[in-house]
Design an enzyme around this catalytic site. Structure first.
Site, PDB file in Angstrom:
ATOM      1  CB  CYS A 113      -2.030  22.835 -20.572  1.00  0.00           C
ATOM      2  SG  CYS A 113      -2.710  24.486 -20.340  1.00  0.00           S
ATOM      3  CG  HIS A 253      -0.467  22.214 -24.539  1.00  0.00           C
ATOM      4  ND1 HIS A 253      -1.882  22.088 -24.723  1.00  0.00           N
ATOM      5  CD2 HIS A 253      -0.409  23.173 -23.875  1.00  0.00           C
ATOM      6  CE1 HIS A 253      -2.453  23.194 -24.138  1.00  0.00           C
ATOM      7  NE2 HIS A 253      -1.352  23.897 -23.795  1.00  0.00           N
ATOM      8  CG  ASN A 283      -3.924  26.640 -24.567  1.00  0.00           C
ATOM      9  OD1 ASN A 283      -4.580  25.568 -24.114  1.00  0.00           O
ATOM     10  ND2 ASN A 283      -2.844  27.249 -24.165  1.00  0.00           N
TER      11      ASN A 283
HETATM   12  O1  UT7 Z   1      -1.199  26.365 -22.250  1.00  0.00           O
HETATM   13  C1  UT7 Z   1       0.117  26.341 -21.555  1.00  0.00           C
HETATM   14  C2  UT7 Z   1       0.864  27.438 -21.168  1.00  0.00           C
HETATM   15  N1  UT7 Z   1       0.672  28.576 -22.111  1.00  0.00           N
HETATM   16  C3  UT7 Z   1       1.599  28.870 -23.200  1.00  0.00           C
HETATM   17  O2  UT7 Z   1       2.585  28.110 -23.550  1.00  0.00           O
HETATM   18  C4  UT7 Z   1       1.389  30.224 -23.935  1.00  0.00           C
HETATM   19  C5  UT7 Z   1       2.898  30.722 -24.172  1.00  0.00           C
HETATM   20  N2  UT7 Z   1       2.691  31.952 -24.837  1.00  0.00           N
HETATM   21  C6  UT7 Z   1       2.316  32.453 -26.254  1.00  0.00           C
HETATM   22  O3  UT7 Z   1       1.567  31.684 -26.780  1.00  0.00           O
HETATM   23  C7  UT7 Z   1       2.642  33.734 -26.684  1.00  0.00           C
HETATM   24  O4  UT7 Z   1       3.487  34.475 -25.745  1.00  0.00           O
HETATM   25  C8  UT7 Z   1       1.482  34.686 -26.960  1.00  0.00           C
HETATM   26  C9  UT7 Z   1       0.508  34.259 -27.970  1.00  0.00           C
HETATM   27  C10 UT7 Z   1       0.474  34.571 -25.629  1.00  0.00           C
HETATM   28  C11 UT7 Z   1       1.786  36.158 -27.033  1.00  0.00           C
HETATM   29  O5  UT7 Z   1       2.669  36.213 -28.171  1.00  0.00           O
HETATM   30  P1  UT7 Z   1       4.237  37.140 -28.174  1.00  0.00           P
HETATM   31  O6  UT7 Z   1       4.594  36.791 -29.246  1.00  0.00           O
HETATM   32  O7  UT7 Z   1       4.806  36.493 -27.031  1.00  0.00           O
HETATM   33  O8  UT7 Z   1       3.790  38.535 -27.801  1.00  0.00           O
HETATM   34  P2  UT7 Z   1       3.943  39.658 -26.541  1.00  0.00           P
HETATM   35  O9  UT7 Z   1       3.052  38.978 -25.523  1.00  0.00           O
HETATM   36  O10 UT7 Z   1       5.190  39.622 -26.256  1.00  0.00           O
HETATM   37  O11 UT7 Z   1       3.228  40.824 -27.104  1.00  0.00           O
HETATM   38  C12 UT7 Z   1       3.785  41.384 -28.469  1.00  0.00           C
HETATM   39  C13 UT7 Z   1       2.943  42.852 -28.566  1.00  0.00           C
HETATM   40  C14 UT7 Z   1       2.700  43.619 -27.609  1.00  0.00           C
HETATM   41  O12 UT7 Z   1       2.664  45.079 -27.786  1.00  0.00           O
HETATM   42  P3  UT7 Z   1       4.145  45.953 -27.851  1.00  0.00           P
HETATM   43  O13 UT7 Z   1       4.161  45.976 -25.978  1.00  0.00           O
HETATM   44  O14 UT7 Z   1       5.135  45.150 -28.290  1.00  0.00           O
HETATM   45  O15 UT7 Z   1       3.556  47.080 -28.466  1.00  0.00           O
HETATM   46  C15 UT7 Z   1       1.371  43.315 -27.062  1.00  0.00           C
HETATM   47  O16 UT7 Z   1       0.706  44.175 -26.471  1.00  0.00           O
HETATM   48  O17 UT7 Z   1       1.726  42.082 -29.064  1.00  0.00           O
HETATM   49  C16 UT7 Z   1       0.664  42.825 -28.412  1.00  0.00           C
HETATM   50  N3  UT7 Z   1      -0.448  42.029 -28.136  1.00  0.00           N
HETATM   51  C17 UT7 Z   1      -1.327  41.839 -29.169  1.00  0.00           C
HETATM   52  N4  UT7 Z   1      -1.584  42.839 -30.325  1.00  0.00           N
HETATM   53  C18 UT7 Z   1      -2.794  42.471 -30.955  1.00  0.00           C
HETATM   54  C19 UT7 Z   1      -0.884  41.154 -27.369  1.00  0.00           C
HETATM   55  N5  UT7 Z   1      -1.761  40.447 -27.653  1.00  0.00           N
HETATM   56  C20 UT7 Z   1      -2.265  41.123 -28.729  1.00  0.00           C
HETATM   57  C21 UT7 Z   1      -3.422  40.667 -29.501  1.00  0.00           C
HETATM   58  N6  UT7 Z   1      -3.552  41.417 -30.607  1.00  0.00           N
HETATM   59  N7  UT7 Z   1      -4.374  39.760 -29.211  1.00  0.00           N
END
Ligand code: UT7
Length: 326
Positions: A113, A253, A283
């Site tokens: 990115c 970004h 993104n």
């Molecule tokens: O582009 C350059 C590099 N990339 C980034 O900078 C991305 C950085 N990361 C992020 O933007 C965030 O970490 C995400 C948007 C990818 C995810 O958000 P998060 O708040 O970190 O969520 P998480 O991965 O910790 O997941 C929390 C919960 C999980 O469920 P449990 O284990 O708490 O029951 C996931 O399974 O949310 C669940 N989950 C979803 N639920 C509904 C993950 N994806 C989804 C989804 N819909 N699409």
């Protein structure tokens, strides 16, 4: 020559839009989760007949037009992308041919990115080496072509698009004032695509094992994105002798609204000082900053004399910032 400046910008996104409601039909997710956790409402998606080069060609044409420069005047075409049309030749060479940029050397650059920011710094250095040079830098991506549509943790995040800028030397008090680039290869396995290269060449097995799609440990990447984009912004300002209260517009970004807000808060950038379009595009990796920059310019959010900070973070890890007096 006083500075290297951006002489024109352009962007292009494919027509088809995929909304959060569309994604609800593909994976177990909700509009509410995607909106709250990422800020994304919809994203543009390229069809199978539209490779990354097509987006680049259109974005490049628009940037050349706004700069008032002909393709034949270009000395280099640099494309930041991790989704090139193919392994080789480079997408930049395909774009060079399509634009008729006969005098331009052309190559791709892989910095995730951060590709567009790395490209700007490279172009700046090439112009310092020879101020007559005109360079087209493009950030372009079709991440939806390397997306695992069964992985709700990643497939809701990505979109396709391209953004471009033409750079050249100016004899005025405007242009790039400060830059900073960083990388940490130790953390590469938090965001990567293992298949298709010399380590895991394409085979039935690599396809069966889903090696040709993005793998991301999103919540582990998150704090690095905030910390490194802040560090890059501070270092770019430091190198130019500028303080955060002097910034007019921050263009970070667009990976996650919560990352953007965390950076904005620490840089004291209120709503009027930050550009956000993640809700429309998701993104788009290397394309996110040049798309946002072009929109900001065309919407009149950037005026002559403004101090604009572009800052990115991505796979590698890589990060970087470019501070511009517009
Ligand atoms: O582009 C350059 C590099 N990339 C980034 O900078 C991305 C950085 N990361 C992020 O933007 C965030 O970490 C995400 C948007 C990818 C995810 O958000 P998060 O708040 O970190 O969520 P998480 O991965 O910790 O997941 C929390 C919960 C999980 O469920 P449990 O284990 O708490 O029951 C996931 O399974 O949310 C669940 N989950 C979803 N639920 C509904 C993950 N994806 C989804 C989804 N819909 N699409």
């Amino acid at each position: 020559m006083k500075h290297v400046a951006i002489l024109g910008t352009g962007h292009f996104v494919p027509e088809k839009i995929m909304t959060n409601a569309d994604l609800e039909k593909i994976v177990e997710t909700t509009d509410e989760w995607i909106t709250q956790r990422s800020g994304i409402k919809e994203r543009h998606v390229a069809d199978e007949k539209t490779p990354t080069s097509k987006l680049c060609i259109e974005a490049g044409r628009r940037a050349l037009e706004s700069a008032g420069i002909k393709p034949e005047e270009l000395d280099f075409i640099i494309i930041g992308t991790i989704t090139p049309d193919m392994m080789f030749p480079s997408t930049a060479c395909l774009v060079q041919a399509a634009l008729g940029a006969k005098q331009a050397a052309a190559f791709d650059l892989s910095a995730g990115c951060t590709g567009f920011i790395y490209g700007l710094e490279l172009a700046r250095s090439l112009i310092i080496a020879d101020p007559k040079r005109k360079i087209l830098v493009i950030g372009a991506e079709e991440l939806t072509k390397i997306t695992d549509w069964t992985d709700r943790g990643t497939c809701v995040l990505f979109g396709d698009g391209a953004g471009a800028a033409v750079l050249g030397a100016v004899d005025e008090d405007r242009g790039i004032l400060g830059t900073y680039l960083g990388a940490d290869g130790n953390l590469g396995d938090l965001l990567f695509m293992p298949g298709g290269g010399s380590l895991n060449p394409a085979s039935h097995q690599t396809v069966d094992e889903k090696m040709h799609v993005v793998k991301m440990a999103g919540n582990k990447v998150f704090p690095h994105a905030v910390r490194n984009m802040l560090e890059a912004s501070m270092k770019a300002m430091e190198s130019a002798g500028v303080t955060k209260d002097q910034l007019n517009l921050l263009i970070p970004h667009q990976a996650n609204i919560r990352i953007i807000e965390a950076i904005a808060e620490r840089l004291d950038a209120g709503n009027e000082k930050i550009y956000i379009n993640i809700q429309k595009y998701g993104n788009t990796s290397a394309a996110s900053i040049p798309i946002a920059l072009d929109e900001a310019v065309r919407e009149g959010r950037i005026k002559k004399g403004d101090l604009v900070m572009l800052v990115a973070f991505g796979a590698g890890f890589t990060w970087g910032a470019v501070l511009i007096r517009w």
